[in-house]
Design a protein around this motif. Sequence first.
Motif, short mmCIF file in Angstrom:
data_model
loop_
_atom_site.label_atom_id
_atom_site.label_comp_id
_atom_site.label_asym_id
_atom_site.label_seq_id
_atom_site.Cartn_x
_atom_site.Cartn_y
_atom_site.Cartn_z
N MET A 1 0.82 -1.21 0.00
CA MET A 1 0.00 0.00 0.00
C MET A 1 0.86 1.27 0.00
O MET A 1 0.52 2.26 -0.65
CB MET A 1 -0.95 0.00 1.20
CG MET A 1 -2.26 -0.70 0.93
SD MET A 1 -3.13 0.08 -0.45
CE MET A 1 -4.37 -1.17 -0.81
N TYR A 2 1.98 1.24 0.71
CA TYR A 2 2.87 2.40 0.70
C TYR A 2 3.46 2.60 -0.69
O TYR A 2 3.55 3.74 -1.19
CB TYR A 2 3.98 2.20 1.73
CG TYR A 2 4.83 3.43 1.95
CD1 TYR A 2 4.26 4.68 2.20
CD2 TYR A 2 6.22 3.35 1.93
CE1 TYR A 2 5.05 5.82 2.39
CE2 TYR A 2 7.01 4.47 2.14
CZ TYR A 2 6.42 5.70 2.36
OH TYR A 2 7.19 6.81 2.56
N TYR A 3 3.83 1.53 -1.36
CA TYR A 3 4.33 1.59 -2.74
C TYR A 3 3.25 2.14 -3.68
O TYR A 3 3.51 3.04 -4.49
CB TYR A 3 4.78 0.20 -3.17
CG TYR A 3 4.89 -0.01 -4.67
CD1 TYR A 3 5.85 0.66 -5.42
CD2 TYR A 3 4.02 -0.88 -5.32
CE1 TYR A 3 5.95 0.45 -6.79
CE2 TYR A 3 4.12 -1.09 -6.68
CZ TYR A 3 5.08 -0.42 -7.42
OH TYR A 3 5.16 -0.63 -8.78
N ILE A 4 2.05 1.62 -3.58
CA ILE A 4 0.97 2.04 -4.48
C ILE A 4 0.66 3.53 -4.31
O ILE A 4 0.39 4.23 -5.29
CB ILE A 4 -0.29 1.18 -4.22
CG1 ILE A 4 -0.06 -0.25 -4.71
CG2 ILE A 4 -1.53 1.80 -4.89
CD1 ILE A 4 -1.14 -1.23 -4.29
N ARG A 5 0.76 4.03 -3.09
CA ARG A 5 0.43 5.43 -2.84
C ARG A 5 1.53 6.40 -3.25
O ARG A 5 1.23 7.56 -3.55
CB ARG A 5 0.10 5.62 -1.36
CG ARG A 5 -1.20 4.97 -0.94
CD ARG A 5 -1.55 5.32 0.51
NE ARG A 5 -2.83 4.72 0.90
CZ ARG A 5 -3.42 4.94 2.06
NH1 ARG A 5 -2.83 5.72 2.97
NH2 ARG A 5 -4.58 4.38 2.35
N THR A 6 2.78 5.96 -3.23
CA THR A 6 3.88 6.92 -3.37
C THR A 6 4.75 6.75 -4.60
O THR A 6 5.54 7.63 -4.93
CB THR A 6 4.79 6.86 -2.14
OG1 THR A 6 5.35 5.55 -2.02
CG2 THR A 6 4.02 7.20 -0.87
N ALA A 7 4.64 5.64 -5.32
CA ALA A 7 5.50 5.42 -6.50
C ALA A 7 5.01 6.24 -7.68
O ALA A 7 3.84 6.63 -7.77
CB ALA A 7 5.53 3.94 -6.86
N ASP A 8 5.92 6.50 -8.63
CA ASP A 8 5.55 7.15 -9.88
C ASP A 8 4.88 6.14 -10.80
O ASP A 8 4.98 4.93 -10.59
CB ASP A 8 6.79 7.73 -10.58
CG ASP A 8 7.33 8.94 -9.85
OD1 ASP A 8 6.55 9.59 -9.14
OD2 ASP A 8 8.54 9.23 -9.98
N ARG A 9 4.23 6.66 -11.85
CA ARG A 9 3.58 5.77 -12.82
C ARG A 9 4.62 4.86 -13.48
O ARG A 9 5.75 5.27 -13.79
CB ARG A 9 2.85 6.58 -13.89
CG ARG A 9 3.72 7.54 -14.68
CD ARG A 9 2.93 8.26 -15.75
NE ARG A 9 2.50 7.37 -16.81
CZ ARG A 9 3.23 7.11 -17.89
NH1 ARG A 9 4.44 7.64 -18.05
NH2 ARG A 9 2.77 6.31 -18.81
#
Length: 904
Positions: free
Chosen positions: A773-781
């Motif tokens: 969830m942290y990755y999904i919220r903060t990563a770039d496209r």
Amino acid sequence: MTGQTSSPQNQGAERAIAPRRVVVAGGGPAAHRFADAMHARGLEGWDVTVLTEEAHLPYDRVALSKALTDADVDLTLGSAAMWDHEALTLQTGERVTCIDTAGKTVTTAAGTVYPYDELVVATGSDAARLPIPGSELTHVYRTLEDVWAINKAIADLTEKLGRKVTAVTIGGGLLGLESAAGTEQLGATPIVINGSPWLMNTQLDQGAGQALGRLIEAKGFTVHGGVFPSEVLSDGDGQVTGVLMADGRIIDADLVIVAIGVKPRDELFRAANGPETEGTAPLFDLGPRGGVVISDGCETQVPGIWAIGEVANFGGMCLGLVAPANTMAEIVADRLHGGDATFPGFDTATKLKLSGVDVASFGDAFARTEHALEIVYADPARGVYQKIVTTDDAKTLLGGIFVGDATPYTSLRPMLGRELAAEPGAYLTAAGGGDAGDEALEIQLPDDAILCSCNNVSAGTIRDTVNGCGACDGNAPVQELGELKGCTRAGTSCGSCVPMLKKLLETELTKSGVEVSKALCEHIELSRQELFETIRVLELTSFEQVMAKYGTGDGCDICKPTIANILASQNSAYVLDAGRGTLQDTNDRALANMQKDGTYSVVPRIAGGEITPKKLGVIAAVAEKYNLYTKITGGQRIDMFGARLEQLPEIWKELVDAGFESGQAYGKSLRTVKSCVGSTWCRFGVQDSVAMAIQLELRYRGLRSPHKLKMGVSGCARECAEARGKDVGVIATADGWNLYVGGNGGATPAHAQLLAKDLDDETLLKYIDRYFMYYIRTADRLQRTARWQEELDGGIKHVEDVVVHDTLGIAEDLEAAMAKHVDTYVDEWADTLKDPERLRRFRSFVNAPDQKDDSITFVPDERGQMRPATAEEKALASQQPVVIASSIPVRPSDTAAPAQESTV
């Protein structure tokens, strides 16, 4: 540049002087650029009239392919408000037919006479036509009317014939390939006929041309090279039926487009020269292959008459490229304002993308310079070809060619003629290099290096504009990419320099201590992370809501799928409903992966690789019934290839009824959780890896993310499941589970890093919930977990702080978000089969719902399965009976009965 002004005491006298009259013959991109250049320098004392025979405002011919696939797209160059200036007039529908050099007038086809003091001829070129029988039945690819006609013809023929149209493009150069790609996007079967043995032979050498051919054919194009057409065949009623080749072959066709090049429209100069008379010198010198000869100041032999663009012959050449046309236009405007600019010669750099295939060429691409070195990387299996040409000491860049991966082009193009910052091989990204391109900025790209060749914009101009040089009002610095493009024109033509332009902007801003914009795209000022949080907090549910609050325009191919992905990760609503279907990529729209021949693969979920014999039997029966090619994947699933679009619901109904669900091989989501056999059977196993893999896959299935996700679970330290090569890897210990994160395979593989040790089942799931969830919220496209972790401030230590120690205080929120996903998950294919409206998406022809795509052909493979037919096998099928299925056979429900196969 700014306009010239006069002192107050002279202004009254100047008003009494009649303005100098400039007439421009032609209304294409070169004419527009000249008018724009005059406008930028100041029109006081000038009267500029542009005469164009077309009914449109000047438009971008480089982007004609957009108009081919979207008849409503607006290609108008610049701002239409420019033509409102009282000293600038645009006359549409006025074709200049005659120049009176003595009387200094031009006459149009309507009989209107326009006097001039200065005449700028920018008549451009015409599409070359084939001197063969039946050529009158062909289309050309040159103007808006041309591409609109092609668009309409394909639509009409599809409806009339009730099947997929076969569109043949004659010409394998830039325009030919763009045309063929456009017909493919319109739903036609694209075929390319090229007289040269390889594609784009003017820009690419043999190795690159052959690599491009392989990539194009892998996209479903058929290419016939090294032979010329001799006649366009028809049925007698004007309907094209095929193309007769010089070697006697007949290539079936419903539509033929000729894109073999252009010829300069120099008829005005030929008419002015009059009939050839021995001993009499012509007024204008013409090149052997056409075009009026110009000086380095773009002047013709007659004073006061200039030529720019494709009609101008310089150094024995006329080229249909936007960069030299723009440069010529600027030179004439400069000269008329008292300058002494000169034309440096043609820049033949080319970059384009055809159906997702990158192609670029620049400089001395063919290594014609004496003692030139060629540093080449070729990978035929991947369809990648990269070549850098240097001086014999391997230091000075002379040119390059890139096919399949043109990443180095943006960094290398501005360095043409300069000493490279590293060994040439360091720039070959396909061979494992690639970091040297970014170093070019760090060692200060020279100010006089041309960053945008189309508009002749140097790196120094970009730096000055970013830092504030007076180019904009108030001497203010420029901090946004869109504003920078508007001020300098860089990146506003072909767009190939935009990545380098963005890098240079960010570099200069960072040096100045300015925070660099992380805008998603030109339509969304927010970063992906900011956009995600905004959508989550405000509970936005549609693309329209997002754009109304935080976007501008209609969106693009960056923000549309990104917003669709974010919306899908926020809730489990059907991904194609409520207008979200049009935002998705091709595979997501079909809920299946498209293959090279236009068919699709079917991948049911097999959690942890565990499957019962009964379910294996179902897969076998489905594959046999629909004659699908089957393959066990690297992720421990069974992939079935060769399904037509309209067959997908039929196949999935049988699979869903048997208890299968979508494996989501098409989505930016969890793909598989690979596992070894674990402690249940293996004498080395210390934990039940199969049970854990199944638990993980069922928990995270359908989880939409910035990029695809893969997991692995190994039952002991021997690591048979290769868990450390996955985004999340779990390895069993005698005391629990070790959790690794941020691994991936692909072109730039990375080992996952240890996040936590000896975890029990409950803690393991909790940490994975938080991590995902942290990755999904903060990563770039489109950013993989490995790259995301690398760019986080603190790297794996930061991830540990957030996931394990909850230093940000968001762990509970992350866990709740994952719990919501788990509780609301619904299989996409099961949902699709329940709704007749959703099923309407799955048909090959919109206008003929029951029509099957019989252009898809297969042949028996030597290993006992079917495979897509090659171009040669399809051609052979038209000449003699062979065992080729012209459509995918469907076996009757009684498997004892023989399959019904159609052969050609």
